[in-house]
Design an enzyme around this catalytic site. Structure first.
Site, PDB file in Angstrom:
ATOM      1  N   LYS A 144      45.298  47.048  36.215  1.00 11.39           N
ATOM      2  CA  LYS A 144      45.062  47.305  34.956  1.00 11.39           C
ATOM      3  C   LYS A 144      46.602  46.198  33.521  1.00 11.39           C
ATOM      4  O   LYS A 144      47.315  46.607  33.682  1.00 11.39           O
ATOM      5  CB  LYS A 144      45.054  48.831  34.788  1.00 11.39           C
ATOM      6  N   CYS A 199      39.480  51.535  33.094  1.00 16.72           N
ATOM      7  CA  CYS A 199      39.656  52.884  31.636  1.00 16.72           C
ATOM      8  C   CYS A 199      39.886  51.880  30.379  1.00 16.72           C
ATOM      9  O   CYS A 199      38.924  51.541  30.259  1.00 16.72           O
ATOM     10  CB  CYS A 199      40.690  53.498  31.941  1.00 16.72           C
ATOM     11  N   GLU A 259      39.841  57.093  38.385  1.00 14.45           N
ATOM     12  CA  GLU A 259      40.898  56.685  37.873  1.00 14.45           C
ATOM     13  C   GLU A 259      42.093  57.712  38.847  1.00 14.45           C
ATOM     14  O   GLU A 259      42.329  58.781  38.019  1.00 14.45           O
ATOM     15  CB  GLU A 259      41.341  56.605  36.666  1.00 14.45           C
TER      16      GLU A 259
END
Length: 298
Positions: free
Chosen positions: A113, A157, A40
């Protein structure tokens, strides 16, 4: 299929970080990797340790410098390459975005995300707008990206703690789940707490592999990154990148402390075999799950 996960340290020199990523990707390709996953926000330090408007200057458009460099690299090496960047979608609208570059260098797709944390040292809500629940063309925000090596269920994540995200990718036909990540320890935590956190992080993602009968690739960064302007204690990123098979078995795992090109051979056919003997999708009670769309059940 041979896959590679890149785990690396980062500095405040964005060009040096990208050059290092490129070198590690080349090393992975030289070992036969067809699919390579970067961590990331691999171009910069993890800037979300503080809320600083100057950090918005790190954002870039898509297409832009990162997609051009990574696309050219994917084409040169004949691989599918997954990168991560701070996207400027429009003035005042920014995302934490993963990008997939095909073997011919073209942009196969993006994933923005969906779950955005806001914790001490991880102030991401200040910077990132959550990905759209639906793209403008009507597709779900949890849509696998179709590539020449399979359908990639790409998540980022904080998404990795949510079984709903992994399940939705699986239900949409993902062949693999991929998690570019930047997670680490608060240096003030004791060793027992640090171990519990890392174990929980590994366990929940192995569980996504088991529950969905899919391989999982996880790329985390490593090394210590001080908090800007000494605004905090900094983060010791815990590495431990790994590749798991569709029953959660480790196929490869990195340590906590070093840049690593993690190589694993993934047999995509095993998902079919595993799902035949553990038919979780068959036995789901979709008629009884309506309350999952509620925030909380009183």
């Amino acid at each position: 299929m041979r896959v590679a996960v890149i785990q690396q340290t980062n500095s405040d020199d964005m060009q040096a970080n990208l050059d290092r990523s490129v070198a590690l990707v080349r090393e992975a390709a030289s070992q036969g990797a067809e699919l390579v996953l970067l961590q990331e926000l691999h171009r910069s330090l993890y800037f979300c340790q503080t809320e600083d408007t100057r950090c918005f200057d790190l954002a870039e458009s898509i297409p832009g410098p990162s997609t051009e460099r990574l696309g050219a690299l994917a084409k040169e090496l004949g691989i599918v390459l997954v990168g991560s960047l701070f996207e400027k979608r429009a003035t005042g609208l920014y995302h934490n975005t993963a990008v997939v570059l095909e073997r011919d260098g073209s942009l196969a797709g993006v994933y923005r995300k969906m779950h955005i944390p806001d914790d001490p040292g991880f102030y991401e809500k200040f910077f990132f707008t959550p990905g759209d629940a639906q793209f403008n063309d009507g597709r779900s925000g949890f849509s696998p990206i179709r590539t020449s090596v399979g359908n990639l269920g790409l998540l980022v994540c904080w998404d990795q703690w949510y079984p709903e995200a992994a399940r939705l990718m699986a239900l949409a036909g993902a062949d693999l789940l991929l998690y570019p990540t930047a997670i680490g320890w608060d240096p003030s935590d004791d060793e027992a707490e640090k171990q519990r956190q890392c174990d929980a992080w590994i366990t929940v993602q192995r569980a996504h592999a088991v529950a969905n009968g899919l391989p999982v690739l996880v790329a985390n960064r490593t090394g210590f990154e001080a908090a800007p302007d000494n605004a905090g204690q900094g983060i010791q990123f815990w590495g431990n990148s790994f590749v798991a098979g569709p029953q959660g078995e480790f196929l490869a795992q990195a340590n906590a402390d070093h840049d690593t090109v993690l190589i694993a051979d993934v047999d995509l056919q095993r998902s079919e075999t595993v799902r035949r003997i553990w038919p979780y999708l068959r036995d789901r009670r979709i008629d009884a799950y309506g309350d999952l769309t509620k925030r909380y059940r009183d």
